[in-house]
Design a protein around this motif. Structure first.
Motif, PDB file in Angstrom:
ATOM      1  N   GLY A 172     -35.793   1.105 -11.132  1.00 22.82           N
ATOM      2  CA  GLY A 172     -36.377   1.972 -10.133  1.00 22.82           C
ATOM      3  C   GLY A 172     -36.656   1.185  -8.880  1.00 22.82           C
ATOM      4  O   GLY A 172     -36.531  -0.038  -8.853  1.00 22.82           O
ATOM      5  N   ASP A 173     -37.033   1.887  -7.813  1.00 17.23           N
ATOM      6  CA  ASP A 173     -37.268   1.225  -6.538  1.00 17.23           C
ATOM      7  C   ASP A 173     -38.713   0.802  -6.344  1.00 17.23           C
ATOM      8  O   ASP A 173     -39.015   0.082  -5.398  1.00 17.23           O
ATOM      9  CB  ASP A 173     -36.853   2.157  -5.392  1.00 17.23           C
ATOM     10  N   ARG A 174     -39.614   1.265  -7.204  1.00 18.25           N
ATOM     11  CA  ARG A 174     -41.011   0.864  -7.061  1.00 18.25           C
ATOM     12  C   ARG A 174     -41.195  -0.548  -7.589  1.00 18.25           C
ATOM     13  O   ARG A 174     -40.851  -0.865  -8.717  1.00 18.25           O
ATOM     14  CB  ARG A 174     -41.923   1.815  -7.823  1.00 18.25           C
ATOM     15  N   ILE A 175     -41.736  -1.425  -6.736  1.00 19.98           N
ATOM     16  CA  ILE A 175     -41.951  -2.810  -7.122  1.00 19.98           C
ATOM     17  C   ILE A 175     -43.375  -2.971  -7.638  1.00 19.98           C
ATOM     18  O   ILE A 175     -44.329  -2.494  -7.018  1.00 19.98           O
ATOM     19  CB  ILE A 175     -41.706  -3.754  -5.928  1.00 19.98           C
ATOM     20  N   GLY A 215     -48.097  -6.797  -8.544  1.00 18.50           N
ATOM     21  CA  GLY A 215     -48.220  -8.241  -8.725  1.00 18.50           C
ATOM     22  C   GLY A 215     -47.003  -8.983  -8.218  1.00 18.50           C
ATOM     23  O   GLY A 215     -47.113 -10.061  -7.608  1.00 18.50           O
ATOM     24  N   THR A 216     -45.824  -8.407  -8.437  1.00 16.82           N
ATOM     25  CA  THR A 216     -44.594  -9.020  -7.937  1.00 16.82           C
ATOM     26  C   THR A 216     -44.582  -9.028  -6.412  1.00 16.82           C
ATOM     27  O   THR A 216     -44.158 -10.003  -5.780  1.00 16.82           O
ATOM     28  CB  THR A 216     -43.371  -8.254  -8.463  1.00 16.82           C
ATOM     29  N   LEU A 217     -45.062  -7.939  -5.807  1.00 19.22           N
ATOM     30  CA  LEU A 217     -45.130  -7.877  -4.345  1.00 19.22           C
ATOM     31  C   LEU A 217     -46.069  -8.947  -3.793  1.00 19.22           C
ATOM     32  O   LEU A 217     -45.774  -9.570  -2.763  1.00 19.22           O
ATOM     33  CB  LEU A 217     -45.608  -6.495  -3.897  1.00 19.22           C
ATOM     34  N   ARG A 218     -47.189  -9.168  -4.466  1.00 13.72           N
ATOM     35  CA  ARG A 218     -48.130 -10.180  -3.988  1.00 13.72           C
ATOM     36  C   ARG A 218     -47.503 -11.568  -4.030  1.00 13.72           C
ATOM     37  O   ARG A 218     -47.710 -12.387  -3.130  1.00 13.72           O
ATOM     38  CB  ARG A 218     -49.417 -10.136  -4.815  1.00 13.72           C
ATOM     39  N   ILE A 219     -46.745 -11.846  -5.084  1.00 12.73           N
ATOM     40  CA  ILE A 219     -46.059 -13.137  -5.169  1.00 12.73           C
ATOM     41  C   ILE A 219     -45.033 -13.264  -4.054  1.00 12.73           C
ATOM     42  O   ILE A 219     -44.942 -14.291  -3.374  1.00 12.73           O
ATOM     43  CB  ILE A 219     -45.383 -13.304  -6.545  1.00 12.73           C
ATOM     44  N   LEU A 257     -32.174  -4.947 -12.491  1.00 13.95           N
ATOM     45  CA  LEU A 257     -31.233  -5.572 -13.421  1.00 13.95           C
ATOM     46  C   LEU A 257     -29.803  -5.124 -13.181  1.00 13.95           C
ATOM     47  O   LEU A 257     -28.878  -5.639 -13.801  1.00 13.95           O
ATOM     48  CB  LEU A 257     -31.656  -5.282 -14.861  1.00 13.95           C
ATOM     49  N   LEU A 258     -29.610  -4.178 -12.262  1.00 14.38           N
ATOM     50  CA  LEU A 258     -28.269  -3.765 -11.868  1.00 14.38           C
ATOM     51  C   LEU A 258     -27.841  -4.426 -10.564  1.00 14.38           C
ATOM     52  O   LEU A 258     -26.836  -4.055  -9.970  1.00 14.38           O
ATOM     53  CB  LEU A 258     -28.202  -2.235 -11.720  1.00 14.38           C
ATOM     54  N   SER A 274     -37.332  -4.467 -15.989  1.00 10.92           N
ATOM     55  CA  SER A 274     -36.402  -3.682 -15.178  1.00 10.92           C
ATOM     56  C   SER A 274     -36.116  -4.301 -13.824  1.00 10.92           C
ATOM     57  O   SER A 274     -35.144  -3.932 -13.174  1.00 10.92           O
ATOM     58  CB  SER A 274     -36.950  -2.265 -14.976  1.00 10.92           C
ATOM     59  N   GLN A 275     -36.965  -5.240 -13.374  1.00 16.46           N
ATOM     60  CA  GLN A 275     -36.782  -5.896 -12.089  1.00 16.46           C
ATOM     61  C   GLN A 275     -37.034  -7.382 -12.239  1.00 16.46           C
ATOM     62  O   GLN A 275     -37.673  -7.821 -13.189  1.00 16.46           O
ATOM     63  CB  GLN A 275     -37.723  -5.307 -11.034  1.00 16.46           C
TER      64      GLN A 275
END
Length: 271
Positions: free
Chosen positions: A99-102, A105-109, A123-124, A248-249
Motif C-alpha cells: 500500500g501507499d501508506r507509510i 515510525g518508518t517516516l520518522r526514520i 515489496l513490488l 509490505s514495505q
C-alpha cells in the motif's frame, strides 16, 4: 458490531497518534494527548460529527468502506485494521501485500536521513518516498504510474531502467528482481497486484519468463551494488534494508565504505 469496544479502540488509537506522525503542526496550545477528533475526521475523510458519534457509542453501523477509510486515517497497522473490522462486525479484509501508506515510525526514520540516500519502497519495487540525495543518486522513482511504478516491471520492459547499473551486472539484477517478485507472488497469490505484474511480464519479457520457470529463490546475502551515476561515474554501495512489521514495505539506505572513493562521491550528493 461491538459498539462499546469499537469506540474505545478508536479513542485509544487517536490518543497515541501524534500530529507529527501525519504531517500536522503541533502548535503551542495543544492540550490533547494525541490528535483531536476533528483532525482524525479530516484524515479519514468523514465529518467531525460522524466520527465523534462513533467514539461516543452512538454512531451508525459503519460500512466496510468507511472502516477502510478510518484505518487509513488512523494509520493502523494491518493487525489493527483487522481488529477494527472485527469490532465493526465484518470479516477481516484480504491483505494485498502493500500500500501507499507509510508506517509513521518508518517516516520518522526517513526524516532523520535527510543527508543520506534513502527511500521507502513496497515489496513490488514501488518507490513511495525518497530523500533528496536518493533522488540525486537514483533519479525520481516516484514519478512513474501504472505498472511502471514497479521497478520489477520497468527492469524487464524499459531498457532505460538498466542504465543505472553496469551491463555486466544486469543478469544478477534480473535474477534478484525475479526472485523478489516470486516471493511476493507466493505470499499474496492469484488476484494480487503481484499476480498482475507477473502476468504482464510473462507476456512482455522472454528473459523474465525464462527466470520465472526456474522458480528463483532469494539468497540471504545482498552483494554490494554498482551504480553508474551520469556525473559521478561508478559507485560501489551497500544497500541496507529495514522491513516494516507487516512485511509490505522496506526502508532502503545506501552507504559506502568510509574513506573510499565511493564514500566521497556519495557525500557530494548532499552538497
Amino acid at each position: 458490531m461491538d459498539r462499546a469496544r469499537l469506540a474505545t479502540f478508536l479513542r485509544t488509537r487517536r490518543d497515541t497518534l501524534q500530529p507529527e506522525d501525519v504531517g500536522l503542526p503541533r502548535g503551542r496550545r495543544r492540550r490533547t494527548a494525541g490528535l483531536r477528533r476533528e483532525e482524525v475526521a479530516a484524515l479519514c475523510a468523514v465529518s467531525a460529527d460522524y466520527y465523534s458519534r462513533l467514539e461516543q457509542e452512538r454512531g451508525p453501523h459503519p460500512s466496510e468502506q468507511m472502516l477502510t477509510s478510518i484505518s487509513r486515517g488512523l494509520h493502523l497497522s494491518a493487525e489493527e485494521r483487522d481488529h477494527l473490522f472485527r469490532l465493526g462486525g465484518y470479516a477481516t479484509p484480504r491483505r494485498a501485500g502493500g500500500g501507499d501508506r507509510i508506517e509513521p515510525g518508518t517516516l520518522r526514520i526517513l526524516d532523520r536521513l535527510a543527508d543520506t540516500p534513502a527511500q521507502v519502497v513496497t515489496l513490488l519495487g514501488e518507490t513511495l518516498r525518497q530523500t533528496g540525495p536518493a533522488v540525486a543518486l537514483l533519479g525520481d522513482e516516484t514519478r512513474h504510474t501504472g505498472l511502471a511504478r514497479s521497478l520489477h516491471y520497468r527492469w524487464f520492459t524499459d531498457p532505460g531502467a538498466r542504465a543505472i547499473h553496469p551491463e555486466d551486472d544486469h543478469p544478477a539484477h534480473s535474477r534478484v528482481l525475479a526472485s523478489h517478485l516470486h516471493a511476493t507472488y507466493a505470499r499474496d497469490g492469484k488476484g494480487s497486484r503481484a499476480a498482475v505484474i507477473v502476468d504482464a511480464l510473462l507476456l512482455a519479457s522472454t528473459e523474465f519468463a525464462s527466470l520465472w520457470r526456474e522458480h528463483p529463490v532469494l539468497e540471504p546475502y545482498c552483494a554490494p551494488k554498482r551504480i553508474l551515476h551520469p556525473e559521478l561515474g561508478l559507485l560501489e554501495l551497500h544497500c541496507q534494508t529495514l522491513v516494516d512489521p507487516d512485511q509490505s514495505q522496506a526502508l532502503q539506505v545506501y552507504t559506502a565504505a568510509p574513506g573510499s572513493e565511493s564514500d566521497e562521491k556519495l557525500r557530494s550528493l548532499g552538497r
